[in-house]
Design a protein around this motif. Structure first.
Motif, PDB file in Angstrom:
ATOM      1  N   PRO A 139     -59.123  29.906 -86.304  1.00 12.92           N
ATOM      2  CA  PRO A 139     -58.295  28.944 -85.578  1.00 12.92           C
ATOM      3  C   PRO A 139     -56.841  29.414 -85.510  1.00 12.92           C
ATOM      4  O   PRO A 139     -56.331  30.015 -86.464  1.00 12.92           O
ATOM      5  N   ASP A 140     -56.196  29.160 -84.379  1.00 13.18           N
ATOM      6  CA  ASP A 140     -54.832  29.648 -84.160  1.00 13.18           C
ATOM      7  C   ASP A 140     -53.895  29.281 -85.301  1.00 13.18           C
ATOM      8  O   ASP A 140     -53.060  30.088 -85.729  1.00 13.18           O
ATOM      9  N   ALA A 141     -53.983  28.078 -85.802  1.00 10.55           N
ATOM     10  CA  ALA A 141     -53.064  27.614 -86.846  1.00 10.55           C
ATOM     11  C   ALA A 141     -53.228  28.393 -88.147  1.00 10.55           C
ATOM     12  O   ALA A 141     -52.311  28.429 -88.971  1.00 10.55           O
ATOM     13  N   MET A 142     -54.384  29.021 -88.330  1.00 14.52           N
ATOM     14  CA  MET A 142     -54.658  29.725 -89.579  1.00 14.52           C
ATOM     15  C   MET A 142     -54.691  31.242 -89.389  1.00 14.52           C
ATOM     16  O   MET A 142     -54.994  31.979 -90.319  1.00 14.52           O
ATOM     17  N   CYS A 143     -54.363  31.681 -88.192  1.00 11.23           N
ATOM     18  CA  CYS A 143     -54.333  33.109 -87.909  1.00 11.23           C
ATOM     19  C   CYS A 143     -53.170  33.749 -88.687  1.00 11.23           C
ATOM     20  O   CYS A 143     -52.063  33.201 -88.704  1.00 11.23           O
ATOM     21  N   PRO A 144     -53.378  34.867 -89.346  1.00 10.54           N
ATOM     22  CA  PRO A 144     -52.278  35.474 -90.114  1.00 10.54           C
ATOM     23  C   PRO A 144     -51.146  35.921 -89.195  1.00 10.54           C
ATOM     24  O   PRO A 144     -51.395  36.652 -88.225  1.00 10.54           O
ATOM     25  N   PRO A 145     -49.919  35.482 -89.456  1.00  5.41           N
ATOM     26  CA  PRO A 145     -48.789  35.859 -88.599  1.00  5.41           C
ATOM     27  C   PRO A 145     -48.330  37.290 -88.882  1.00  5.41           C
ATOM     28  O   PRO A 145     -47.296  37.531 -89.501  1.00  5.41           O
ATOM     29  N   VAL A 146     -49.130  38.250 -88.428  1.00 10.01           N
ATOM     30  CA  VAL A 146     -48.870  39.670 -88.678  1.00 10.01           C
ATOM     31  C   VAL A 146     -48.744  40.388 -87.343  1.00 10.01           C
ATOM     32  O   VAL A 146     -49.554  40.184 -86.440  1.00 10.01           O
ATOM     33  N   ARG A 147     -47.722  41.217 -87.239  1.00 11.95           N
ATOM     34  CA  ARG A 147     -47.461  41.945 -85.992  1.00 11.95           C
ATOM     35  C   ARG A 147     -47.265  43.432 -86.311  1.00 11.95           C
ATOM     36  O   ARG A 147     -46.928  43.792 -87.439  1.00 11.95           O
ATOM     37  N   PRO A 148     -47.434  44.310 -85.317  1.00 11.51           N
ATOM     38  CA  PRO A 148     -47.179  45.736 -85.541  1.00 11.51           C
ATOM     39  C   PRO A 148     -45.692  46.059 -85.419  1.00 11.51           C
ATOM     40  O   PRO A 148     -45.012  45.571 -84.516  1.00 11.51           O
ATOM     41  N   LYS A 165     -56.424  32.913-100.971  1.00 14.87           N
ATOM     42  CA  LYS A 165     -57.298  31.986-100.259  1.00 14.87           C
ATOM     43  C   LYS A 165     -56.635  31.428 -99.008  1.00 14.87           C
ATOM     44  O   LYS A 165     -55.404  31.397 -98.890  1.00 14.87           O
ATOM     45  N   THR A 166     -57.467  30.968 -98.089  1.00 12.34           N
ATOM     46  CA  THR A 166     -57.017  30.325 -96.859  1.00 12.34           C
ATOM     47  C   THR A 166     -57.701  28.958 -96.762  1.00 12.34           C
ATOM     48  O   THR A 166     -58.617  28.662 -97.537  1.00 12.34           O
ATOM     49  N   PRO A 167     -57.284  28.110 -95.804  1.00 12.59           N
ATOM     50  CA  PRO A 167     -57.976  26.827 -95.627  1.00 12.59           C
ATOM     51  C   PRO A 167     -59.435  26.978 -95.211  1.00 12.59           C
ATOM     52  O   PRO A 167     -60.205  26.021 -95.284  1.00 12.59           O
ATOM     53  N   ILE A 168     -59.807  28.181 -94.770  1.00 14.63           N
ATOM     54  CA  ILE A 168     -61.203  28.446 -94.410  1.00 14.63           C
ATOM     55  C   ILE A 168     -61.931  28.915 -95.663  1.00 14.63           C
ATOM     56  O   ILE A 168     -61.563  29.923 -96.264  1.00 14.63           O
ATOM     57  N   GLN A 169     -62.940  28.190 -96.056  1.00 16.35           N
ATOM     58  CA  GLN A 169     -63.666  28.523 -97.280  1.00 16.35           C
ATOM     59  C   GLN A 169     -64.305  29.904 -97.171  1.00 16.35           C
ATOM     60  O   GLN A 169     -64.860  30.266 -96.135  1.00 16.35           O
ATOM     61  N   ASN A 180     -50.562  29.503 -97.097  1.00 11.09           N
ATOM     62  CA  ASN A 180     -50.068  28.130 -96.979  1.00 11.09           C
ATOM     63  C   ASN A 180     -48.560  28.040 -96.884  1.00 11.09           C
ATOM     64  O   ASN A 180     -48.017  27.009 -96.468  1.00 11.09           O
ATOM     65  N   ARG A 181     -47.827  29.107 -97.214  1.00  9.12           N
ATOM     66  CA  ARG A 181     -46.362  29.056 -97.063  1.00  9.12           C
ATOM     67  C   ARG A 181     -45.937  28.969 -95.610  1.00  9.12           C
ATOM     68  O   ARG A 181     -44.825  28.524 -95.300  1.00  9.12           O
ATOM     69  N   PHE A 182     -46.816  29.389 -94.707  1.00 10.31           N
ATOM     70  CA  PHE A 182     -46.529  29.309 -93.261  1.00 10.31           C
ATOM     71  C   PHE A 182     -47.089  28.038 -92.622  1.00 10.31           C
ATOM     72  O   PHE A 182     -46.822  27.786 -91.446  1.00 10.31           O
ATOM     73  N   LEU A 183     -47.849  27.265 -93.372  1.00  7.41           N
ATOM     74  CA  LEU A 183     -48.532  26.106 -92.808  1.00  7.41           C
ATOM     75  C   LEU A 183     -47.828  24.795 -93.128  1.00  7.41           C
ATOM     76  O   LEU A 183     -48.270  23.725 -92.708  1.00  7.41           O
ATOM     77  N   LYS A 184     -46.727  24.860 -93.883  1.00  2.14           N
ATOM     78  CA  LYS A 184     -46.036  23.629 -94.312  1.00  2.14           C
ATOM     79  C   LYS A 184     -45.215  23.031 -93.179  1.00  2.14           C
ATOM     80  O   LYS A 184     -44.742  23.724 -92.313  1.00  2.14           O
TER      81      LYS A 184
END
Length: 378
Positions: free
Chosen positions: A219-228, A328-332, A374-378
């Motif tokens: 899901p977009d909200a849980m996608c890791p915010p990583v760029r090249p 861990k992520t919100p996705i089990q 979770n630091r990016f999801l607050k």
């Protein structure tokens, strides 16, 4: 030991390191690598282990993580070299950060003050004292900071050793096999979709570097915010009396690119690196090569006649706050180990040990607690 099946997405040093540690414990591990091992950021890096030289006061937690990982390196090297039966070029000659003029010296003073405020073991040197350590330095070098405990490793040898150790311990590696999507059902990761079908596992580790955000199914909200973040580099052949033992880094107040020089045991001199927001473009540019060669020539004029052995560009996996995304992520059953940016080689040991321990015990340690998604999801 666990009877879980583990699937790791990404076969760089992070994925291989985690896989090797798990395989050593008897865990069943499969790694899927989109290309062949040795084609990504792990291969393109310089191998600097430099938490002190790259310390920033606003990144105290990242500095602490880097110092903890550096402290693990002697154990890591002994363990890996034994399992792979090869050297990984670990060197402990330290690092010099040098400046060439008054503006550079002011910037060096600012960095030195910050390092001292952080309680780091660094020393201020005059230009003359710096040249006693590295005689090939230019007479224009006015001052330097000596980071005696910032080391280096040959990242390409470490990558090769990790692949060998992982497979010797029973790990399964599929190269040229992209994971197109992670199959998620009712909030639980259950499979990895590849060209060969769906690979089911109990736990999935996403360690695909700058491609981590390209994996479908999340899901977009849980996608890791990583760029090249593109970095152009080159290698010179040291000869004709030009010999460097320590890692040398520059502080250049007037130029956009500061350089670093990393000597290898085979007399190669690695020179890097630009830092460019160019997406997935890995083309070399005249400007990039010019900045690297100019910066190198200014601090070591003798490189003018040295042969160029190789040029390349790599893509660092940069996160939104320059720190890795671990745990861990919100996705089990989905764990992240990505976004290491400029510190992938430095942070490989602590990432491998911590993520392997997390998978086996189910517990997130205090060491990586601050680096979760979770630091990016607050």
């Amino acid at each position: 030991m666990t009877d879980k099946e583990i699937c790791i997405i990404g076969g760089g040093v992070i994925g291989l390191g985690i896989g090797w540690q798990l395989a050593k414990m008897g865990v069943s591990v499969t790694i899927f690598e989109r290309n062949i091992v040795g084609c990504g950021a792990s291969w393109a890096a310089a191998g600097m282990l430099a938490p002190l030289a790259e310390a920033h006061t606003e990144e105290a937690a990242l500095l602490e993580l880097g110092c903890k990982s550096l402290a693990l390196y002697p154990k890591w090297v002994d363990e890996l070299e034994a399992d792979a039966d090869m050297s990984i070029g670990y060197r402990v000659e330290g690092t010099l950060i040098v400046g060439l003029d008054e503006d550079d010296t002011q910037q060096l003073h600012h960095l030195f003050d910050a390092q001292q405020n952080l309680g780091l073991d660094v020393n201020w040197l005059t230009g003359r004292r710096a040249r006693e350590i590295e005689p090939v330095l230019s007479s224009r070098v006015t001052a330097a900071i000596h980071c005696a405990t910032d080391y280096q490793v040959d990242n390409r040898l470490m990558l090769m050793a990790l692949q060998r150790a992982f497979q010797r311990c029973g790990g399964v590696l599929y190269e040229n096999t992209s994971v197109e999507k992670i199959v998620i059902y009712n909030g639980i990761a259950i499979g990895a979709q590849t060209k060969n079908g769906i690979h089911e596992s109990d736990v999935f580790v996403l360690s695909a570097g700058c491609w981590s955000a390209q994996i479908g199914g999340i899901p977009d909200a849980m996608c890791p915010p990583v760029r090249p973040v593109k970095g152009q580099m080159l290698a010179l052949q040291m000869e004709g009396g030009i010999s460097i033992k320590t890692v040398i880094r520059t502080v250049r107040a007037k130029y956009p690119t500061s350089v670093y020089l990393v000597p290898r045991e085979d007399n190669r001199l690695i020179v890097g690196a630009t830092s460019e927001e160019m997406g997935f473009d890995t083309r070399l540019t005249a400007g990039g090569m010019f900045e690297l060669l100019r910066g190198t020539w200014e601090i070591v004029p003798g490189i003018y006649e040295l042969p160029i052995l190789e040029t390349w560009a790599g893509l660092r996996p940069g996160s939104r706050d320059n720190a890795p995304i671990l745990g861990k992520t919100p996705i089990q059953n989905l764990i992240y180990a990505t976004g290491h940016y400029r510190n992938g080689i430095l942070l490989t040991p602590i990432t491998a040990y911590e993520i392997a321990n997390l998978i086996v015990t189910g517990e997130t340690s205090h060491t990586i607690e601050l680096f979760q998604l979770n630091r990016f999801l607050k």
